[in-house]
Scaffold this active site. Structure first.
Site, mmCIF file in Angstrom:
data_model
loop_
_atom_site.group_PDB
_atom_site.id
_atom_site.type_symbol
_atom_site.label_atom_id
_atom_site.label_comp_id
_atom_site.label_asym_id
_atom_site.label_seq_id
_atom_site.Cartn_x
_atom_site.Cartn_y
_atom_site.Cartn_z
ATOM 1 C CD GLU A 26 -3.108 -1.116 2.094
ATOM 2 O OE1 GLU A 26 -3.065 -0.306 3.032
ATOM 3 O OE2 GLU A 26 -4.054 -1.914 1.929
ATOM 4 C CD GLU A 65 -3.847 -6.019 3.026
ATOM 5 O OE1 GLU A 65 -4.685 -5.307 3.601
ATOM 6 O OE2 GLU A 65 -2.620 -5.799 3.059
HETATM 7 O O1 AHR Z 1 -5.122 -6.076 6.916
HETATM 8 C C1 AHR Z 1 -5.025 -4.956 7.735
HETATM 9 C C2 AHR Z 1 -4.308 -3.791 7.063
HETATM 10 O O2 AHR Z 1 -5.109 -3.311 6.025
HETATM 11 C C3 AHR Z 1 -2.998 -4.120 6.383
HETATM 12 O O3 AHR Z 1 -1.920 -4.056 7.257
HETATM 13 C C4 AHR Z 1 -2.893 -3.036 5.358
HETATM 14 O O4 AHR Z 1 -2.154 -3.451 4.234
HETATM 15 C C5 AHR Z 1 -4.322 -2.690 5.024
HETATM 16 O O5 AHR Z 1 -4.545 -1.328 5.038
#
Ligand code: AHR
Length: 507
Positions: A176, A295
């Site tokens: 990110e 994610e």
């Molecule tokens: O999964 C939780 C968080 O969400 C992770 O650390 C990050 O990559 C995202 O913003």
């Protein structure tokens, strides 16, 4: 008596979307809250082995059959020194961990994770730090993990008790990087250049690895689209995947809007494909950058509680969302969206594995239990492998005021198992109070029979599972029939369904 709604799906075994890459059913372990410490690793727990790995957690992880596990972050990786987590434990430094305002003991690190992956029957997907570090540290980690021996870092690994290389095949270039919350956040140009140079060095160290470049942190970022295009302009020749992340919320308690979120996920996927292919087109390249949805989940229940958790402690209960029945429907819908884009989404990681926005929860010193979202994931992972069939769907629809129109009540994906000739239909009926009378026309298939129908539903959409009580779990359903090439089943309102068809004569 409520009149059922009617939906129809037509399938043909020659009309396919693509083969499912098993890595679509990946998951994620981050040094965050109680995911590692108190989740997968709890020395002294009655069910922990000599290495501190909780066997009760491992049993549920194996139930999920997860082919790939992303590690060690997430936001955590952007401040992580991998060297802190290897070698004699007593010499590992305790550090202030800025992403989650915690204390990191480094008792668990790369080698422990590799051993844990073996025990879990999964493959590591490692992320490198492109927040506070760069190409050299990333390359060194590849050498430490993957080079057989005879160099400083491969011999260091050997001296740490790992004579054989870990052979990590899949690597994420940071995390990110566009997010202001990220340590070392970058512009697309800065990140694109850093990722390209890091990718070159990592692939020179081990040409067999595959690399994931960071896409936008989510589709709502103001730079979404432009970010992907610019990052791929720099990295196109050096990477294999671009990442996508998304989390959905029902904080507004608007169920129809929440249930439509998986369709938004589909828009997101198609937009990233278009952007990646635009970069390919500009180069007249036949290379296709694939998608790593590394994610995804529902995440909102814990936002308020987290603000009250004191900083600078170890393994605090951050992001401990307790999932409801309606969350399981959205997780099921997201799995359906991923399956229906299996031709380009090769990797996806449910975030995360345990305690932290997770399908399972643990109590320190106590048990482990399945959250509501455990079940759609487990069933899709078990039965969603094979070839996804292209569906012609007609379904009644609803509108989400001011946001989205024509949301089909039926969300579905159909997977053919080429080995058995069986077909599994995953379906969510999003209608709030009416059954959905579904007819699936399998005209080009041999005669089939209904082998199994499992339904996940609960009268209370806010129902949750707790330690020792599992009111939300799949139940066997009756009443589906197959005749003259057609499956017919009445899907209950607000339900997740798994319908398994087998060729007649096969169990
Ligand atoms: O999964 C939780 C968080 O969400 C992770 O650390 C990050 O990559 C995202 O913003």
């Amino acid at each position: 008596m409520t009149t059922p709604l009617k939906a129809r799906v037509v399938l043909d075994r020659d009309f396919t979307i693509g083969a499912v890459d098993p890595r679509l059913f990946g998951c994620f372990v981050e040094h965050l809250g109680r995911c590692v410490y108190g989740g997968i690793y709890e020395p002294g727990h009655p069910r922990a082995d000599a290495r501190g790995f909780r066997q009760d957690v491992l049993e549920l992880v194996r139930e999920l059959n997860i082919p790939v596990m992303r590690y060690p972050g997430g936001n955590f990786v952007s401040g992580y020194n991998w060297e802190d987590g290897v070698g004699p434990r007593e010499q590992r430094p305790r550090r202030q961990e800025l992403a989650w305002r915690s204390i990191e003991s480094n008792a668990f690190g790369t080698n422990e994770f590799m051993e844990w992956c073996k025990a879990a029957g999964t493959a590591p997907m490692m992320a490198v730090n492109l927040g506070t570090r760069g190409p050299e540290e990333a390359r060194q980690l590849v050498e430490y993990c993957n080079f057989p021996g005879g160099t400083r870092l491969s011999d260091l690994r050997r001296s740490h008790g790992h004579p054989d290389p870990h052979n990590v095949k899949l690597w994420c270039l940071g995390n990110e990087a566009d997010g202001p919350w990220q340590i070392g956040a970058k512009t697309a140009t800065e990140y694109g250049r850093a990722a390209a140079e890091t990718a070159k060095a990592m692939k020179w160290a081990d040409p067999t690895i595959e690399l994931v470049a960071c896409g936008s942190s989510n589709r709502g970022m103001s730079t979404f689209g432009a970010w992907e295009a610019e990052v791929l302009e720099h990295t196109f020749d050096h990477v294999d995947y671009i990442s996508l992340h998304t989390y959905y919320s029902n904080a507004a308690d608007d169920l129809p809007a929440f249930l439509a979120k998986p369709d938004e996920m589909g828009d997101f996927i198609r937009e990233v494909i278009a952007t990646a292919d635009y970069v390919a087109a500009k180069r007249r390249s036949t290379k296709r950058i694939q998608l790593s949805f590394d994610e995804w989940n529902v995440w909102y229940h814990s936002h308020g509680k987290d603000r009250a958790i004191p900083s600078w402690k170890e393994a605090q209960p951050f992001l401990e969302d307790v999932y409801t029945m309606e969350d399981a429907l959205v997780v099921g819908g997201m799995l359906i969206t991923l399956l229906n884009h299996a031709d380009r989404v090769r990797i996806a990681c449910l975030a995360q594995l345990v305690n932290v926005i997770a399908p399972m929860m643990t109590r320190a010193g106590g048990g482990v239990w399945r959250q509501t979202s455990f079940f759609p994931f487990a069933q899709a992972s078990a039965l969603g492998r094979g070839v996804v069939l292209r569906q012609a769907v007609s379904s009644p629809t609803y509108d989400v005021k001011g946001k989205r129109s024509d949301v089909p009540y039926l969300a579905s994906a159909c997977v053919l198992d080429p080995a058995t000739g069986g077909v599994t239909l995953f379906a969510v009926n999003r209608a709030p109070s009416q059954p959905l009378q579904l007819e699936v026309d399998l005209r080009a298939f041999p005669e089939m029979k209904v082998a199994d129908w499992s339904v996940l539903r609960h009268d209370n959409l806010k129902a949750t599972n707790t330690e020792g009580s599992q009111p939300v779990q799949p139940m066997k359903a009756q009443g589906a029939s197959f005749a003259q090439g057609r499956l017919s089943a009445a899907l209950p309102p607000l339900s997740w369904n798994v319908l398994r068809l087998a060729p007649s004569g096969v169990q």
